[in-house]
Design a protein around this motif. Structure first.
Motif, PDB file in Angstrom:
ATOM      1  N   TYR A   1       0.834  -1.207   0.000  1.00  0.00           N
ATOM      2  CA  TYR A   1       0.000   0.000   0.000  1.00  0.00           C
ATOM      3  C   TYR A   1       0.867   1.255   0.000  1.00  0.00           C
ATOM      4  O   TYR A   1       0.597   2.212  -0.731  1.00  0.00           O
ATOM      5  N   ASN A   2       1.917   1.230   0.804  1.00  0.00           N
ATOM      6  CA  ASN A   2       2.801   2.404   0.887  1.00  0.00           C
ATOM      7  C   ASN A   2       3.581   2.636  -0.396  1.00  0.00           C
ATOM      8  O   ASN A   2       4.096   3.741  -0.628  1.00  0.00           O
ATOM      9  N   SER A   3       3.656   1.602  -1.245  1.00  0.00           N
ATOM     10  CA  SER A   3       4.327   1.769  -2.534  1.00  0.00           C
ATOM     11  C   SER A   3       3.447   2.498  -3.537  1.00  0.00           C
ATOM     12  O   SER A   3       3.898   2.833  -4.640  1.00  0.00           O
ATOM     13  N   GLY A   4       2.193   2.715  -3.152  1.00  0.00           N
ATOM     14  CA  GLY A   4       1.270   3.442  -4.016  1.00  0.00           C
ATOM     15  C   GLY A   4       0.201   2.587  -4.653  1.00  0.00           C
ATOM     16  O   GLY A   4      -0.592   3.079  -5.470  1.00  0.00           O
ATOM     17  N   ALA A   5       0.147   1.312  -4.304  1.00  0.00           N
ATOM     18  CA  ALA A   5      -0.836   0.410  -4.909  1.00  0.00           C
ATOM     19  C   ALA A   5      -2.165   0.466  -4.178  1.00  0.00           C
ATOM     20  O   ALA A   5      -2.214   0.590  -2.953  1.00  0.00           O
ATOM     21  N   ARG A   6      -3.244   0.356  -4.935  1.00  0.00           N
ATOM     22  CA  ARG A   6      -4.572   0.208  -4.345  1.00  0.00           C
ATOM     23  C   ARG A   6      -4.798  -1.273  -4.039  1.00  0.00           C
ATOM     24  O   ARG A   6      -4.437  -2.136  -4.832  1.00  0.00           O
ATOM     25  N   LEU A   7      -5.435  -1.548  -2.909  1.00  0.00           N
ATOM     26  CA  LEU A   7      -5.638  -2.929  -2.493  1.00  0.00           C
ATOM     27  C   LEU A   7      -7.127  -3.236  -2.351  1.00  0.00           C
ATOM     28  O   LEU A   7      -7.867  -2.472  -1.744  1.00  0.00           O
ATOM     29  N   VAL A   8      -7.528  -4.371  -2.908  1.00  0.00           N
ATOM     30  CA  VAL A   8      -8.859  -4.916  -2.680  1.00  0.00           C
ATOM     31  C   VAL A   8      -8.659  -6.325  -2.134  1.00  0.00           C
ATOM     32  O   VAL A   8      -7.939  -7.127  -2.726  1.00  0.00           O
ATOM     33  N   LEU A   9      -9.288  -6.610  -0.990  1.00  0.00           N
ATOM     34  CA  LEU A   9      -9.063  -7.888  -0.310  1.00  0.00           C
ATOM     35  C   LEU A   9     -10.393  -8.599  -0.116  1.00  0.00           C
ATOM     36  O   LEU A   9     -11.317  -8.050   0.490  1.00  0.00           O
ATOM     37  N   ILE A  10     -10.497  -9.813  -0.654  1.00  0.00           N
ATOM     38  CA  ILE A  10     -11.743 -10.564  -0.645  1.00  0.00           C
ATOM     39  C   ILE A  10     -11.694 -11.676   0.406  1.00  0.00           C
ATOM     40  O   ILE A  10     -10.726 -12.430   0.486  1.00  0.00           O
ATOM     41  N   ASN A  11     -12.764 -11.743   1.196  1.00  0.00           N
ATOM     42  CA  ASN A  11     -12.929 -12.769   2.237  1.00  0.00           C
ATOM     43  C   ASN A  11     -11.890 -12.660   3.345  1.00  0.00           C
ATOM     44  O   ASN A  11     -11.081 -13.555   3.573  1.00  0.00           O
ATOM     45  N   GLY A  12     -11.955 -11.571   4.051  1.00  0.00           N
ATOM     46  CA  GLY A  12     -11.080 -11.347   5.192  1.00  0.00           C
ATOM     47  C   GLY A  12     -11.115  -9.891   5.591  1.00  0.00           C
ATOM     48  O   GLY A  12     -11.699  -9.062   4.886  1.00  0.00           O
ATOM     49  N   PHE A  13     -10.496  -9.582   6.711  1.00  0.00           N
ATOM     50  CA  PHE A  13     -10.429  -8.185   7.135  1.00  0.00           C
ATOM     51  C   PHE A  13      -9.329  -8.021   8.160  1.00  0.00           C
ATOM     52  O   PHE A  13      -9.097  -8.901   8.994  1.00  0.00           O
ATOM     53  N   SER A  14      -8.641  -6.895   8.097  1.00  0.00           N
ATOM     54  CA  SER A  14      -7.668  -6.522   9.121  1.00  0.00           C
ATOM     55  C   SER A  14      -7.630  -5.006   9.219  1.00  0.00           C
ATOM     56  O   SER A  14      -7.483  -4.315   8.199  1.00  0.00           O
ATOM     57  N   PRO A  15      -7.757  -4.455  10.432  1.00  0.00           N
ATOM     58  CA  PRO A  15      -7.676  -3.003  10.602  1.00  0.00           C
ATOM     59  C   PRO A  15      -6.283  -2.457  10.321  1.00  0.00           C
ATOM     60  O   PRO A  15      -6.106  -1.243  10.193  1.00  0.00           O
ATOM     61  N   GLU A  16      -5.286  -3.355  10.203  1.00  0.00           N
ATOM     62  CA  GLU A  16      -3.924  -2.914   9.934  1.00  0.00           C
ATOM     63  C   GLU A  16      -3.696  -2.582   8.462  1.00  0.00           C
ATOM     64  O   GLU A  16      -2.681  -1.968   8.114  1.00  0.00           O
ATOM     65  N   ILE A  17      -4.632  -3.003   7.611  1.00  0.00           N
ATOM     66  CA  ILE A  17      -4.451  -2.847   6.169  1.00  0.00           C
ATOM     67  C   ILE A  17      -5.387  -1.770   5.638  1.00  0.00           C
ATOM     68  O   ILE A  17      -6.578  -1.764   5.941  1.00  0.00           O
ATOM     69  N   SER A  18      -4.844  -0.885   4.822  1.00  0.00           N
ATOM     70  CA  SER A  18      -5.659   0.140   4.168  1.00  0.00           C
ATOM     71  C   SER A  18      -6.098  -0.391   2.804  1.00  0.00           C
ATOM     72  O   SER A  18      -5.252  -0.675   1.946  1.00  0.00           O
ATOM     73  N   GLY A  19      -7.387  -0.540   2.631  1.00  0.00           N
ATOM     74  CA  GLY A  19      -7.882  -1.062   1.370  1.00  0.00           C
ATOM     75  C   GLY A  19      -9.377  -1.257   1.404  1.00  0.00           C
ATOM     76  O   GLY A  19     -10.057  -0.893   2.367  1.00  0.00           O
ATOM     77  N   VAL A  20      -9.908  -1.853   0.364  1.00  0.00           N
ATOM     78  CA  VAL A  20     -11.329  -2.179   0.265  1.00  0.00           C
ATOM     79  C   VAL A  20     -11.491  -3.662   0.571  1.00  0.00           C
ATOM     80  O   VAL A  20     -10.788  -4.497  -0.006  1.00  0.00           O
ATOM     81  N   PHE A  21     -12.414  -3.986   1.479  1.00  0.00           N
ATOM     82  CA  PHE A  21     -12.655  -5.374   1.872  1.00  0.00           C
ATOM     83  C   PHE A  21     -14.033  -5.809   1.396  1.00  0.00           C
ATOM     84  O   PHE A  21     -15.027  -5.125   1.633  1.00  0.00           O
ATOM     85  N   ILE A  22     -14.080  -6.950   0.723  1.00  0.00           N
ATOM     86  CA  ILE A  22     -15.330  -7.487   0.172  1.00  0.00           C
ATOM     87  C   ILE A  22     -15.513  -8.907   0.688  1.00  0.00           C
ATOM     88  O   ILE A  22     -14.613  -9.737   0.568  1.00  0.00           O
ATOM     89  N   SER A  23     -16.672  -9.176   1.282  1.00  0.00           N
ATOM     90  CA  SER A  23     -16.914 -10.508   1.835  1.00  0.00           C
ATOM     91  C   SER A  23     -18.375 -10.899   1.652  1.00  0.00           C
ATOM     92  O   SER A  23     -19.251 -10.054   1.478  1.00  0.00           O
ATOM     93  N   LEU A  24     -18.602 -12.197   1.732  1.00  0.00           N
ATOM     94  CA  LEU A  24     -19.964 -12.727   1.755  1.00  0.00           C
ATOM     95  C   LEU A  24     -20.692 -12.187   2.989  1.00  0.00           C
ATOM     96  O   LEU A  24     -20.088 -12.046   4.052  1.00  0.00           O
TER      97      LEU A  24
END
Length: 216
Positions: A40-63
């Motif tokens: 993330y700090n390198s400038g990449a956008r993150l989308v993370l499916i089926n999980g979550f962590s408050p330590e990560i900046s991104g979009v989280f998508i789950s069932l």
């Protein structure tokens, strides 16, 4: 043979501007999240499916586990089941934790809280079989399995106990899999909404903003 951390390092070296992770270590509450932070700090956008962590900046998508579990328990309750068990994977995973909470809350909502039982196991056919045997021996007449492999294990457990499905034991799985309709008997499963989740992931990459996890 390559760790997720090494893969992320490669993505950083490649200069990627966006990345989508499916069922990655972001869903393991005990894993090191620093590789995601570096990406993330390198400038990449993150989308993370089926999980979550408050330590990560991104979009989280789950069932939506809450709605899914309400549907499953209502279905089994309508069939006359009270002793319903949940077979779920290791509790260090966010998805397992969410399914367990959703199951227990839903059972309480149906007035069946006293009958609810949960067994955590390895996320494998063998793990599902062992957990299902334990729940069957505790008197469960219906099993909710948190994945397709666990559901298949539960089906094998029913055979080992000489039970007829669905006559003696009802089994409901999650996530679906291509062979489900061809099993004997065919398993009832909650299908993961792959197309809407994929569309949401691509839209999140295309959008300029980020949203915190809004799933259940």
């Amino acid at each position: 043979g390559t760790s997720e951390s090494d893969m992320i390092t490669r993505l950083i070296d490649y200069g990627v501007v966006a990345a989508i992770f499916i069922d990655g270590l972001h869903g393991d509450t005990t894993s090191d999240k620093s590789p995601y932070v570096r990406l993330y700090n390198s400038g990449a956008r993150l989308v993370l499916i089926n999980g979550f962590s408050p330590e990560i900046s991104g979009v989280f998508i789950s069932l939506d586990n809450v709605s899914a579990m309400k549907s499953v328990v209502a279905h089994l309750s309508d069939l006359g089941h009270e002793d319903i068990g949940l077979v779920v994977g290791p509790m260090r995973y966010v998805d397992a934790q969410r399914k367990r909470v959703a199951f227990l809350d839903t059972m309480k909502g149906h007035g069946l809280g006293a009958f609810a039982r949960c067994v955590s196991s390895l996320s494998s056919v063998e793990g599902g079989q062992a957990a299902a045997v334990a729940l069957i021996d505790q008197g469960c007449t219906a099993l909710v399995c948190a994945s397709a492999s666990l559901a298949l294990g539960a089906l094998l457990a029913s055979h080992s106990r000489g039970l007829c499905v669905p006559g003696d034991l009802s089994i409901v799985g999650f996530d679906d899999f291509s062979a489900a309709p061809y099993l004997d008997p065919a398993l009832t499963t909650i299908r993961q909404p792959i197309v809407p989740m994929s569309s949401a992931a691509v839209s999140a990459i295309a959008d300029s903003g980020f949203a915190q996890d809004a799933s259940s």
